[in-house]
Enzyme design. Structure first.
Site, short mmCIF file in Angstrom:
data_model
loop_
_atom_site.label_atom_id
_atom_site.label_comp_id
_atom_site.label_asym_id
_atom_site.label_seq_id
_atom_site.Cartn_x
_atom_site.Cartn_y
_atom_site.Cartn_z
N SER A 76 -81.72 -15.30 23.82
CA SER A 76 -80.27 -15.17 23.94
C SER A 76 -79.82 -15.24 25.40
CB SER A 76 -79.85 -13.83 23.33
OG SER A 76 -78.53 -13.51 23.73
N ASN A 77 -78.93 -16.19 25.68
CA ASN A 77 -78.33 -16.27 27.01
C ASN A 77 -77.36 -15.12 27.22
OD1 ASN A 77 -79.44 -18.96 27.70
ND2 ASN A 77 -78.18 -19.60 25.96
#
Ligand SMILES: *Cc1c(COP(=O)(O)O)cnc(C)c1O
Length: 333
Positions: A76-77
């Site tokens: 996840s960014n």
């Protein structure tokens, strides 16, 4: 805009540049392509979650939080930028990440890219199996933290509630101001859409200025109908909180989503996205990622090739970031 009533921190470098991608336009022989560099927002390499976190961290500090809790996928960014923002503002950070067995068996996946950076920022990570409900796990963690006299601030998936989305209402303003000074009229703005806050914020921001720019969201996960409903609901929440009287029909007609470029599944590079990442790296010296910006670029390339745009058009590609995940997906290249 009334977003001034919401407390905001300034962890983000703004405005991000808008640049022409003329070598790409020449190669595709189509309309002029421009890129809005939201991969350059700063905050642990950059990306679209930074604008949202300016508002979310502002709200967390306003509420006297001592830690933030959020959820996401393994790469996840949003989790990485949340960990960085929390570090910057002296909050501890808890990340609940969901395993993706379709990709996590790749050798570099589990300890590289975003996860590596999450840990570097000092976030406390727990990894949950594919079938587990992340949201319930998060509520349990919040209960535990409260029982320890902590004051957790919960950030939803992708930072996409009305507060986070205010970052993209402002981005719409920014884009219109830049278009003015560049003396360009953008016809279409295209970007990767996931939790919906980016698209909802942009649409609300553009509608308040009566802008004719068409926003096209390229879904990276769910079908177009589900995504449109999500964006619609979020856009209505934003406009309620800003006391905007948006026309419902106009709003609905402004939501465009394609689900043709997801590939096998969320989090799995597609043939088109791998090709797009390579093409932009080689022809423009620009890095994309294979899960979000690469899939959005694959959509843009395909729609230019199938002549969906006028040759005279100006297209704006919103680069939403994601580059840190490249290192976890090196095997796909
Ligand atoms: C989260 C993310 C998106 C999607 O933005 P949403 O606001 O969640 O729809 C697009 N690109 C990248 C690189 C992201 O990390």
């Amino acid at each position: 805009m009334k977003s001034g009533v919401y407390r905001k921190v300034s962890a983000t470098y703004l405005p991000t540049p808008i640049e022409p991608l003329d070598r790409l336009s020449d190669y595709l022989g189509g309309p002029r392509i421009w890129v809005k560099r939201d991969d350059c927002t700063g905050l642990s390499t950059g990306g679209n979650k930074a604008r949202k976190l300016d508002f979310l961290i502002g709200d967390a500090l306003d509420k006297g939080a001592d830690c933030v809790v959020t959820i996401g996928s393994l790469q996840s960014n949003h989790a990485r930028q949340t960990a960085a923002a929390a570090a910057k503002y002296g909050l501890s950070c808890y990340l609940l990440l969901q395993d993706n067995p379709k990709v996590s068996n790749e050798p570099r996946f589990i300890d590289n890219g975003n996860i590596f950076l999450d840990k570097l920022h000092g976030a406390k990570i727990s990894i949950h199996s594919d079938g587990e409900c992340l949201h319930s796990a998060m509520l349990r963690l919040v209960d535990t933290l409260r029982s320890e006299q902590r004051n957790p601030y919960v950030i939803p998936l992708g930072g996409s509630n009305f507060i986070g989305s205010l970052g993209y209402v402002q981005a719409a303003n920014e884009i219109l101001t830049q278009a003015d000074s560049l003396d360009v009229e953008f016809d279409t703005l295209i970007h990767a859409t996931g939790s919906g806050g980016t698209q909802a914020g942009l649409i609300v921001g553009l509608l308040t200025h009566q802008s004719p720019i068409k926003v096209v969201g390229v879904s990276v996960d769910t079908d177009a109908t589900t995504k449109k409903e999500r964006v619609n609901q979020l856009a209505r929440e934003i406009s309620q909180h800003l006391s905007l009287n948006l026309n419902q029909t106009r709003l609905e007609n402004s939501i465009h989503v394609t689900d043709d470029y997801i590939g096998v599944a969320y989090g799995v590079p597609s043939t088109g996205s791998v090709h797009a990442v390579k093409l932009l790296a080689e022809r423009e010296g620009l890095l994309l990622d294979p899960i979000y910006s690469g899939k959005a670029m694959a959509a843009l390339i395909d729609q230019i090739k199938t002549r969906k745009f006028e040759k005279q058009a100006n297209l704006l590609f919103l680069h939403t970031g994601g580059v840190a995940s490249l290192f976890a997906y090196a095997n796909s290249f």
